[in-house]
Design a protein around this motif. Structure first.
Motif, PDB file in Angstrom:
ATOM      1  N   ARG A 307      -4.475  33.057   4.054  1.00 31.61           N
ATOM      2  CA  ARG A 307      -5.224  31.804   3.966  1.00 31.61           C
ATOM      3  C   ARG A 307      -6.662  31.989   4.428  1.00 31.61           C
ATOM      4  N   LEU A 308      -6.844  32.738   5.539  1.00 29.24           N
ATOM      5  CA  LEU A 308      -8.188  32.935   6.065  1.00 29.24           C
ATOM      6  C   LEU A 308      -9.036  33.806   5.148  1.00 29.24           C
ATOM      7  N   MET A 309      -8.411  34.743   4.440  1.00 29.27           N
ATOM      8  CA  MET A 309      -9.160  35.658   3.568  1.00 29.27           C
ATOM      9  C   MET A 309      -9.243  35.178   2.120  1.00 29.27           C
ATOM     10  N   ALA A 310      -8.735  33.984   1.856  1.00 29.72           N
ATOM     11  CA  ALA A 310      -8.651  33.514   0.463  1.00 29.72           C
ATOM     12  C   ALA A 310     -10.025  33.373  -0.172  1.00 29.72           C
ATOM     13  N   ASP A 311     -11.021  32.964   0.604  1.00 31.39           N
ATOM     14  CA  ASP A 311     -12.345  32.694   0.036  1.00 31.39           C
ATOM     15  C   ASP A 311     -13.341  33.809   0.318  1.00 31.39           C
ATOM     16  N   ALA A 312     -12.854  35.003   0.682  1.00 33.14           N
ATOM     17  CA  ALA A 312     -13.761  36.114   0.989  1.00 33.14           C
ATOM     18  C   ALA A 312     -14.493  36.564  -0.260  1.00 33.14           C
ATOM     19  N   THR A 313     -15.777  36.905  -0.091  1.00 32.10           N
ATOM     20  CA  THR A 313     -16.612  37.391  -1.180  1.00 32.10           C
ATOM     21  C   THR A 313     -16.973  38.850  -0.940  1.00 32.10           C
ATOM     22  N   LEU A 314     -17.625  39.466  -1.929  1.00 35.10           N
ATOM     23  CA  LEU A 314     -18.066  40.846  -1.762  1.00 35.10           C
ATOM     24  C   LEU A 314     -19.100  40.963  -0.649  1.00 35.10           C
TER      25      LEU A 314
END
Length: 836
Positions: A307-314
């Motif tokens: 859930r915490l890493m769901a919106d991670a970008t490059l």
């Protein structure tokens, strides 16, 4: 959420956890790494479990509905983890390296926060406060995975202490920095380095004081709960939570530090305050509590990762890589740059390069960092983009430390050979193995004869022993120097002695106060041997019979104000302690002769025995002085000691009969009750009367013979009875202010020409200074436990003015002594004849 569903989900998770340790061992993965993997998978699966059968689906449903907050992590799990780690630590070993530990736990945290904050601020647009907050969150280390690896590969105990000690205290520094910075980010306060430092010092030191106070109170309460082990263990569990919550919410100091210090206090003093068997159960219980807490907190935290890493970008991934490198660089500066500087102070200890390398690479992050990041995401007063950045960066960083550092740590330890025994330890191991196998061969032959086992089978078993012994031929201890063998033997005996004192406590031969003192002395002796070998042991011998600080304080109060009760109690404690030390010293010498000779050889063993014999002689001399002065009390002590031994033997005998079903539980309880009643008198020891009544003592002084009753009463009001210890200086700082009468015992007067005069009962000294002869003040020491009568200068002059007969007696002796002084002065002033 339905309570039944919650219990079902927790039970399912704990069932899953049961199989994690053996699976981690088979996969050669750190336990925490495997938990992170399983937790991530669960975090994914709970959202796509429509395919699952009913029971599994129900479990995943219950996990999906779990409301896991940062407060749950920090309030439910953190106190248990902190207390369990602190409870298992050796406080003395911790204090040996307290300088490096606090350097890494406090200074390194500040350094990491600053380096990470300014570096990321220069590469991102989130702002300095957000980047500093991230630096504080990722500065806290998690020892669970590291310590597990250490134990698996056999890393040195000191390395484990350094890493565990750092992790215990750096949580406090990180959380304190986190609290200040999140307040600044939320707009509740302004950024100020001075404020951060002051708040941290108050929180850290205040938490330490609160934890120490609550830990000591708990140790006092153990006495009231003695005999109820379940209640004692429960008290320690409530202590962990109460200390954390009260310190944090009511005292507004660090609950982390308070819980750690409380755990250290209970761990260091609890085994003497509790029933000995209870402390063993306590250790096992807390290992279980720690296993549950560590496993669940890692699983729950890992379940949040998807859930915490769901919106991670490059861009976030790039910043995570920079964060990893920057944090590692800051830690390298602390380990390789700051620790050597610490050696310039008295708090520094040497940490070799291999240890530093493992400390650098072993700084894994874990559930606490994830919990703090989760706490940031729960704050609505923090900007959304800041919350998202902190959550993603922290999660990615934790995963990198676990999967990169954690997996490569075991090979690193092996490459640095920290899992290998030293040459001396390996040689001693091989010698022990050779001795053990030789004995086992004989016992195996005895079993074969008894069981009528044929010679062919015997030969096969012998071949196993012979093959191992063949490999040990070149590993005899004769390749070590005698001094090295002596040092190893002394260290072995020191550890054995500590256990002997603990056995005395188990047998209830001494109370917890005495046991605490004896165990502390044994630990100091072990430290002296570890630091200085035989020379360190020789230096520690004198300290073993030295008077304690409390004894010297009691003696000082006795001299100043005449207080006797405290001094009498200290004398009684010294009496009993010397008897216990003598008993253990005798057994240690026997142990060395029987067990160490085959291991270390004749010459080394003889040196060890001689050294311990000198110690035994010193104890005997100190005890003999007390025996002569207080024979009745000495007799009672011997009776009490032997009676306690007899009581313990009787108790053990009844326990054996119960275990063998010779008696029932009811009979055992009745026999035990009768036993306690029969031996109750040995616990009611009489007070040690130091018999310092002036009215009684002046009758022993020949100078006061034939004086009237009125004169004796008048003199007794002026004289102050005092006790002088063996070799104690008398009137050292009060020459010209007091004189002394020897009521019993003897003193030695050391004259300037290096001669000595002994004064016994009835003699007096110090009168010349009171009569105006200040030129020569003799050095006077007590030859035993002497009972003295002190008289001040004012009372002395008043007495002489009132009693002409007594004045004549004293002046007669004074004239003789003055004449002797004049002769000595003339002799000293005459130059020696010159040679012709």
């Amino acid at each position: 959420m339905d309570v039944g569903l919650l219990v079902f989900g927790l039970a399912a998770l704990l069932t899953l956890v049961c199989f994690m340790p053996p699976l981690a061992g088979r996969l050669k993965l750190p336990y925490s790494v495997l938990l992170a993997i399983v937790g991530c998978l669960l975090g994914i699966v709970i959202h796509i479990h429509g395919w699952a059968p009913p029971v599994l689906a129900g479990m995943l449903d219950s996990l999906e509905k779990f409301e896991i907050s940062s407060e749950t992590f920090l309030t439910v799990f953190l106190p248990v983890l902190l207390f369990e780690t602190a409870l298992s630590m050796n406080v003395r070993r911790l204090m040996d390296d307290i300088g490096p530990i606090l350097m890494m736990a406090i200074v390194a945290v500040f350094l990491s926060t600053i380096v990470v904050g300014f570096t990321l601020n220069s590469l991102s647009s989130y702002g300095l406060v957000v980047c500093l907050l991230l630096g504080a969150i990722v500065a806290t280390t998690d020892p669970a995975a590291v310590v597990g690896i250490f134990r698996e590969v056999g890393a040195p105990k000191r390395l484990t202490t350094l890493v565990e000690g750092e992790s215990l205290f750096n949580d406090a520094a990180s959380i304190a920095l986190y609290a200040v910075l999140v307040g600044v980010l939320a707009g509740h306060s302004e950024m100020s380095a001075g404020r951060v430092l002051v708040d941290f010092v108050i929180s850290f030191l205040g938490g330490g004081l609160a934890g120490y106070a609550m830990g000591r109170v708990a140790c006092m309460l153990f006495a009231a709960l003695r005999g109820f082990p379940t209640a004692e263990i429960t008290l320690t569990l409530t202590l962990a939570y109460l200390t954390f919550f009260v310190s944090d919410h009511y005292l507004h100091v660090s609950g982390v530090v308070a819980t750690v210090i409380a755990g250290l206090v209970v761990g260091s003093t609890g085994r003497t305050r509790m029933a000995p068997t209870t402390f063993e159960h306590l250790t096992s219980a807390w290992e279980q509590f720690g296993f549950w807490a560590n496993s669940l907190i890692f699983l729950f935290a890992a379940m949040l990762i998807p859930r915490l890493m769901a919106d991670a970008t490059l861009g976030d991934v790039a910043l995570i890589l920079v964060l990893f490198v920057t944090a590692l660089g800051a830690r390298a500066v602390a380990v390789f740059g700051l620790l050597p500087l610490l050696r310039l102070t008295r708090f520094g200890t040497r940490v070799n390069r291999a240890y530093k390398t493992v400390m650098l690479w072993g700084g894994l992050r874990g559930a606490v960092s994830l919990a703090l990041a989760l706490a940031v995401t729960e704050r609505s007063d923090v900007p959304y983009d800041a919350r998202q950045f902190v959550a993603v960066a922290t999660t990615g960083f934790v995963l990198m430390t676990l999967f990169i550092n954690g997996i490569s740590l075991r090979p690193l330890i092996r490459m640095l050979r920290l899992n290998e025994l030293s040459r001396h330890e390996a040689t001693l191991r091989d010698q022990a193995l050779a001795v053990a196998l030789g004995d086992l061969q004989e016992k195996t032959d005895e079993v074969a004869t008894t069981e009528h086992i044929g010679p062919e089978v015997r030969e096969r078993i012998h071949a196993v022993f012979d093959q191992t012994l063949e490999h040990l031929k070149g590993a005899e201890v004769r390749h070590m120097t005698v001094a090295e063998r002596v040092d190893i033997g002394l260290a072995t005996i020191a550890r054995r002695e500590e256990e002997m004192f603990f056995d005395i406590l188990k047998a209830q031969i001494v109370d917890w106060r005495m046991a605490e003192s004896l165990l502390a002395r044994a630990e100091r002796l072990e430290d002296a041997v570890r630091a200085g070998g035989l020379s360190g042991f020789e230096n520690a011998i004198a300290a073993d019979v030295r008077y304690s600080r409390s004894f010297r304080a009691a003696l000082r109060l006795h001299y100043l104000f005449g207080f006797q009760r405290w001094l009498a109690n200290e004398l009684a404690q010294r009496f009993a302690a010397l008897m216990c030390k003598r008993s253990v010293a005798q057994r240690v010498i026997l142990f060395a002769g029987q067990q160490l000779k085959v291991m270390l050889g004749e010459e080394a063993t003889q040196r060890i025995v001689v050294a311990h014999q000198r110690r035994l002689d010193a104890i005997e001399n100190a005890l003999q002085a007390l025996n002569l002065q207080y024979p009745s009390y000495a007799l009672w002590l011997q009776e009490s000691y032997l009676g306690r031994v007899a009581r313990q033997l009787e108790r053990m005998r009844y326990r054996d009969m119960l275990d063998q079903f010779l008696i029932s539980g009811e009979v055992y309880a009745d026999l035990t009750r009768q036993l306690e009643q029969r031996w109750a008198h040995i616990d009611k020891h009489p007070p040690l009367d130091i018999e310092l009544s002036a009215a009684e003592l002046i009758k022993r002084v020949p100078l006061f013979e034939n004086l009237s009753a009125d004169s004796l009463r008048a003199i007794s009001r002026l004289l102050r009875p005092r006790l002088a210890l063996p070799d104690q200086h008398v009137l050292k700082d009060r020459a010209g202010e007091e004189m002394c009468f020897v009521a019993s015992g003897a003193v030695a007067v050391h004259l300037p020409d290096n001669t000595t005069i002994e004064l016994g009962s009835g003699e007096f000294f110090g009168e010349l200074a009171l009569l105006g002869e200040q030129a020569l003040v003799p050095d006077v020491t007590s030859l035993g436990y002497s009972k003295l009568l002190m008289m001040s200068a004012r009372d002395f002059r008043a007495l002489l003015a009132h009693d002409a007969d007594l004045r004549e007696r004293i002046e007669k002796v004074a004239r003789q002594r003055l004449r002797a002084i004049e002769v000595w002065k003339q002799f000293s002033a005459t130059p020696p004849p010159t040679a012709t």
